[in-house]
Design an enzyme around this catalytic site. Structure first.
Site, PDB file in Angstrom:
ATOM      1  NE  ARG A   1      -0.893  -5.277  -3.110  1.00  0.00           N
ATOM      2  CZ  ARG A   1      -0.011  -4.484  -3.704  1.00  0.00           C
ATOM      3  NH1 ARG A   1       1.268  -4.645  -3.471  1.00  0.00           N
ATOM      4  NH2 ARG A   1      -0.398  -3.541  -4.523  1.00  0.00           N
TER       5      ARG A   1
ATOM      6  CD1 TRP B   1      -7.742  -1.741   3.268  1.00  0.00           C
ATOM      7  CD2 TRP B   1      -8.538  -0.421   1.655  1.00  0.00           C
ATOM      8  NE1 TRP B   1      -7.929  -0.490   3.811  1.00  0.00           N
ATOM      9  CE2 TRP B   1      -8.429   0.340   2.845  1.00  0.00           C
ATOM     10  CE3 TRP B   1      -9.021   0.206   0.509  1.00  0.00           C
ATOM     11  CZ2 TRP B   1      -8.772   1.687   2.928  1.00  0.00           C
ATOM     12  CZ3 TRP B   1      -9.371   1.548   0.586  1.00  0.00           C
ATOM     13  CH2 TRP B   1      -9.243   2.276   1.787  1.00  0.00           C
TER      14      TRP B   1
ATOM     15  CG  ASN C   1      -5.303  -3.401  -6.468  1.00  0.00           C
ATOM     16  OD1 ASN C   1      -5.935  -2.734  -5.656  1.00  0.00           O
ATOM     17  ND2 ASN C   1      -4.010  -3.249  -6.671  1.00  0.00           N
ATOM     18  N   GLY C   2      -8.053  -1.754  -7.482  1.00  0.00           N
ATOM     19  CA  GLY C   2      -8.166  -0.402  -8.030  1.00  0.00           C
ATOM     20  C   GLY C   2      -9.585   0.105  -7.880  1.00  0.00           C
TER      21      GLY C   2
ATOM     22  CD  GLU D   1       6.929   7.445  11.131  1.00  0.00           C
ATOM     23  OE1 GLU D   1       6.078   8.069  10.479  1.00  0.00           O
ATOM     24  OE2 GLU D   1       7.047   6.203  11.041  1.00  0.00           O
TER      25      GLU D   1
ATOM     26  CE  LYS E   1       5.044   3.522  11.901  1.00  0.00           C
ATOM     27  NZ  LYS E   1       5.009   4.451  10.900  1.00  0.00           N
TER      28      LYS E   1
ATOM     29  CD  GLU F   1       0.714   3.628  10.732  1.00  0.00           C
ATOM     30  OE1 GLU F   1       0.039   3.433   9.709  1.00  0.00           O
ATOM     31  OE2 GLU F   1       1.947   3.854  10.674  1.00  0.00           O
TER      32      GLU F   1
ATOM     33  CG  HIS G   1       3.216  30.395  17.889  1.00  0.00           C
ATOM     34  ND1 HIS G   1       3.233  31.772  17.817  1.00  0.00           N
ATOM     35  CD2 HIS G   1       4.513  30.017  17.955  1.00  0.00           C
ATOM     36  CE1 HIS G   1       4.494  32.197  17.806  1.00  0.00           C
ATOM     37  NE2 HIS G   1       5.293  31.137  17.903  1.00  0.00           N
TER      38      HIS G   1
ATOM     39  CE  LYS H   1       4.700  -2.197   4.212  1.00  0.00           C
ATOM     40  NZ  LYS H   1       4.761  -1.126   5.212  1.00  0.00           N
TER      41      LYS H   1
HETATM   42  O1  M6R Z   1       4.440   2.680   0.023  1.00  0.00           O
HETATM   43  P1  M6R Z   1       4.573   4.100   0.424  1.00  0.00           P
HETATM   44  O2  M6R Z   1       5.868   4.403   1.097  1.00  0.00           O
HETATM   45  O3  M6R Z   1       4.327   5.058  -0.729  1.00  0.00           O
HETATM   46  O4  M6R Z   1       3.425   4.368   1.485  1.00  0.00           O
HETATM   47  C1  M6R Z   1       3.171   5.658   1.955  1.00  0.00           C
HETATM   48  C2  M6R Z   1       2.237   5.619   3.143  1.00  0.00           C
HETATM   49  O5  M6R Z   1       1.016   5.065   2.791  1.00  0.00           O
HETATM   50  C3  M6R Z   1       2.833   4.819   4.316  1.00  0.00           C
HETATM   51  O6  M6R Z   1       4.067   5.328   4.715  1.00  0.00           O
HETATM   52  C4  M6R Z   1       1.854   4.850   5.508  1.00  0.00           C
HETATM   53  O7  M6R Z   1       1.782   6.132   6.042  1.00  0.00           O
HETATM   54  C5  M6R Z   1       2.244   3.809   6.557  1.00  0.00           C
HETATM   55  N1  M6R Z   1       1.055   3.203   7.077  1.00  0.00           N
HETATM   56  C6  M6R Z   1       2.974   4.393   7.694  1.00  0.00           C
HETATM   57  O8  M6R Z   1       3.281   3.493   8.693  1.00  0.00           O
END
Ligand code: M6R
Length: 616
Positions: free
Chosen positions: A27, A76, A102-103, A485, A489, A492, A508, A611
Site C-alpha cells: 500500500r 505513501w 491514511n488519506g 494494458e 505494465k 509501471e 491517423h 497498490k
Molecule cells: O484496486 P483497483 O483495481 O481499483 O486499482 C485500480 C488501479 O489503480 C490499478 O489497476 C493500477 O492501474 C495498477 N497499478 C495496474 O497494474
C-alpha cells in the site's frame, strides 16, 4: 495508499505490527513506523524513511521494550518528502499519544494555523501531524480518547483513517474512518485493526467491516463501534476467505511471478459456482435482482488503470451479448463532467482493492444521482462493494504485487459472466449459445497454462530488449484494451515509455513514431472471429514493417498469415475470439516483469506507486 495496523492483546505487539505491515507494504513503501505502549505504560515510537526492512533492522539493533498495545504504519507520501520526520506515527499531547493516518486532510492548513496560533509546534510537513496535535489538544480538554476523537473528526475535511494510542489509556487502540478503509479482526483475547484484512490474516479470519463515519475502540476483549456522534452502531461480520499463505511469496522470486502463475486459478475460481448444470451463467449474488436488470437502458463502467481496461474488454461482451449500450469511463473523470445518469442507468465499478478513492467517489456520485450501482471487486469487506447496490466478487485471491495481473484476468472474467447473466435474463442470446460460451470460458484456465509454458521464450525476448527506449503496442477490437494494458505494465514495471494504440488509428498519426528498429507488439485478432479484422491488422503489420519496425506478434496458433511479416511470434491457443484477451495479456505481463528483472528493478514495488490509491 498507506497501510495501517493496530493491535491489543496478549501477544507481542511489535511482532504483530511488523507482520501486519509486511503484508500491507504494497500500500506504500516510502517510510514506516510503529508506536506501542510498553509494560510500564510509556509510549514508545520508532519510524524510519525507506522500505519496511529499514525499520525492521532498526528494531532489531535497538529493540523497543515489550508491549501488548500498538499501532503501525507504512507510508505513501502525499504531504512532505519521504523522510524520518514525515513518517508516521506523529505524536501529540507532549509525546503521550501517537497517531497514524491514511488519506488526505484537505483543511489541514487552517487547522495547523489555528494550532500554531495557540502555541503548538510541529515537527513534520504532513497533514497527518495536524490530526495528532489536535487530538492531543482535545484529549487535554476531555480526558477521554473516544470523546477527543469525536471532537477531532468533526473538524476534519477530506478522507481519513486514523488510529491512535494514548499512554493514559494503555489498554485500547481507537480508530476512525471516513472514505478510507478500516476493518476489524477478531481474535481470542486479542483484536486487530487494519487497512485491509491482510493486516491480520495470519492471526484471525473473523472480521468486522466498519461503516462510513464510524469510530472504533478495540481492547483485548472488547470492540465498540459508534458513529461520529457517539451512538453505538452494529457492524457487519464476515469470514475472510483468503488464508495467510495466499499472501506469502512461497519460494517465488517475486509476488508478481507467483501471481502471474496463479492466473488459471483466478479465472477458474471466478467462474466456479456461477454456471448451472445446464450450462447457463447464473450469478448467485445477483439472485432476486432480476427486476434490477430488467429496465436498464445503459451501462457505464467506472474504473481506473488496469481495472478500466478490464472494463473496456467487458464493453465488447456486454454490448454483444446483453445488447445494452456501454460507456467505459475513467472514474476520476466521471463525476466532474455532469454525466447523464437516470434510474435506468447501471453504473458498474471495477476495482481489485475496492478502495480506489476515484472509483469510490464515482460510485457515490452515481448513487446520489439515482443510478443503479454494481461493483466487481476482489476484496471482501472493502468500501466500494458496501457502497453499491449489488456486488459480483472476483476470486483471484490476495494480489500483493503493485502491478495487477491475476486480478485483471479475474475482472475480465467477471464482466463476461455478468454479460452472460444479463443476456440470459433479457433473452438476447439463445440458451444453446449461452451455454457454449460458458463452456468455452471454462476451458480458458487450461489454455492460460499453455501460454505460461512459453515463459522462457518471453524472458529471452525481454532480455534482448532490455535497452529499448520505447515500445509500442497495437490491438484491435478486444485486443485494443490489451494493447493499452501491455503498455501500462511496461511503464509501471520497467519505466520504459510505452504506448498502446488501436491498430486502426495507426495511419491517423501514431505511424509517424515508427523508425527503423522500433519494437512494436501487435495483438492479432483471430481470423476465425473476423477475417476482415484479421487481414486489416496483418496489413498494419506490413505497413509498420515496411518502415523498419521490429514486430512481435501475439497470434493464435496456426495463424500463418502473420509469419512472413514478423520478427517474433508468440502463439496463443485457439479460443472463442471474445475470450482472447485472457490469453493475449499473459505474454505481455511476463514480458514487462522480465524486462524489469533484466534492468534490476523491484518488480513488486515499482517506484512512486502504491497498490491501493486511496486518495484522489
Ligand atoms: O484496486 P483497483 O483495481 O481499483 O486499482 C485500480 C488501479 O489503480 C490499478 O489497476 C493500477 O492501474 C495498477 N497499478 C495496474 O497494474
Amino acid at each position: 495508499m498507506c497501510g495501517i495496523v493496530g493491535y491489543v492483546g496478549n501477544g507481542a505487539s511489535i511482532e504483530v505490527l511488523m507482520s501486519g505491515l509486511s503484508r500491507l507494504e504494497y500500500r506504500g513503501y516510502d517510510s514506516a513506523g510503529v508506536a506501542v505502549i510498553d509494560e510500564n505504560g510509556t509510549l514508545r515510537s520508532r519510524k524510519r524513511a525507506g522500505k519496511l526492512a529499514v525499520l525492521a533492522h532498526d528494531l532489531e539493533v535497538a529493540p523497543l521494550p515489550a508491549s501488548h498495545v500498538g499501532i503501525g504504519h507504512t507510508r505513501w507520501a502525499t504531504h512532505g518528502a519521504p523522510n524520518d520526520e514525515n513518517a508516521h506515527p506523529h505524536l501529540g499531547d507532549e509525546g503521550r499519544l501517537a497517531l497514524i493516518h491514511n488519506g488526505i486532510i484537505e483543511n489541514f492548513a487552517p487547522l495547523k494555523q489555528e494550532l500554531l496560533d495557540q502555541g503548538y509546534t510541529f515537527l513534520s510537513e504532513t497533514d497527518s501531524e495536524v490530526a495528532a496535535v489536535l487530538l492531543g489538544r482535545e484529549y487535554r480538554e476531555t480526558g477521554d480518547l473516544q470523546s477527543a476523537f469525536r471532537a477531532v473528526v468533526r473538524r476534519l475535511e477530506g478522507a481519513f483513517t486514523l488510529l491512535a494510542v494514548h499512554q493514559d489509556q494503555p489498554d485500547v487502540v481507537v480508530g476512525a474512518r471516513r472514505n478510507s478503509p478500516l476493518v476489524i479482526g477478531l481474535g481470542e483475547g486479542e483484536n486487530f485493526l487494519g487497512s485491509d484484512v491482510a493486516a491480520f490474516i495470519e492471526y484471525t479470519r473473523s472480521a468486522l467491516a466498519i461503516g462510513q463515519d464510524q469510530i472504533v475502540t478495540i481492547g483485548a476483549d472488547r470492540v465498540d463501534v459508534t458513529d461520529f456522534e457517539g451512538n453505538p452502531v452494529t457492524v457487519e461480520p464476515f469470514e475472510v476467505e483468503w488464508d495467510a499463505s495466499a499472501s506469502e511469496k512461497g519460494g517465488w522470486p517475486s509476488f508478481m511471478a507467483k501471481e502471474i502463475t496463479e492466473q488459471p486459478d483466478a479465472v477458474a475460481n471466478t467462474i466456479r459456482g456461477r454456471v448451472t448444470e445446464d450450462g447457463l451463467v447464473v450469478i448467485p449474488e445477483l439472485d432476486g435482482l432480476d427486476e434490477f436488470f430488467a429496465d436498464i437502458d445503459r451501462i457505464v463502467v467506472v474504473a481506473a488503470g488496469t481495472a478500466s481496461y478490464a472494463g473496456q474488454v467487458g464493453k465488447y461482451a456486454l454490448e454483444k451479448w446483453a445488447r445494452i449500450p456501454v460507456d467505459v469511463e475513467l472514474s476520476h473523470e466521471f463525476r466532474y463532467r455532469d454525466p447523464v445518469l437516470t434510474a435506468r442507468t447501471l453504473v458498474v465499478s471495477i476495482s481489485q482493492s475496492g478502495e480506489t478513492m476515484d472509483t469510490l467517489m464515482a460510485v457515490k456520485y452515481a448513487r446520489e444521482a439515482g443510478a443503479k450501482t454494481l461493483s466487481i471487486c476482489n476484496t471482501q469487506g472493502a468500501t466500494i462493494p458496501r457502497e453499491s447496490d449489488a456486488v459480483v466478487y472476483t476470486h483471484a485471491g490476495p494480489e500483493v504485487a503493485v502491478a495487477s495481473t491475476k486480478a485483471f484476468v479475474a475482472q475480465i472474467t467477471a464482466t463476461y459472466l455478468l454479460a452472460l447473466h444479463i443476456a440470459r435474463l433479457r433473452g438476447t442470446v439463445p440458451a444453446a449459445e449461452l451455454s457454449e460460451f460458458a463452456a468455452e470460458l471454462a476451458a480458458i484456465p487450461a489454455k492460460i497454462v499453455e501460454v505460461l509454458e512459453q515463459k522462457d521464450t518471453i524472458t529471452q525476448l525481454a532480455q534482448w530488449m532490455s535497452d529499448s527506449r520505447a515500445v509500442l503496442f497495437l490491438g484491435r477490437n478486444v485486443g485494443f484494451p490489451i494493447a493499452l494494458e501491455g503498455a501500462l505494465k511496461l511503464k509501471e514495471l520497467a519505466y520504459i515509455h510505452a504506448e498502446g494504440f488501436a491498430a486502426g488509428e495507426l495511419k491517423h498519426g501514431p505511424i509517424a513514431l515508427i523508425e527503423p528498429g522500433q519494437p512494436v507488439f501487435v495483438i492479432v485478432p483471430s481470423p476465425r472471429g473476423s477475417a476482415t479484422l484479421h487481414s486489416k491488422v496483418v496489413s498494419n503489420i506490413q505497413e509498420i514493417r515496411a518502415r523498419g519496425a521490429k514486430v512481435i506478434a501475439i497470434a493464435e496458433a496456426g495463424d500463418a498469415a502473420v509469419l512472413p511479416f514478423t520478427d517474433v511470434v508468440i502463439h496463443i491457443p485457439l479460443a472463442a475470439p471474445m475470450f482472447e484477451p485472457l490469453l493475449a495479456v499473459i505474454p505481455l505481463q511476463i514480458f514487462a516483469m522480465e524486462l524489469s528483472n533484466a534492468k534490476g528493478l523491484d518488480v513488486d514495488q515499482p517506484r512512486n506507486l502504491a497498490k491501493s490509491v486511496t486518495v484522489e
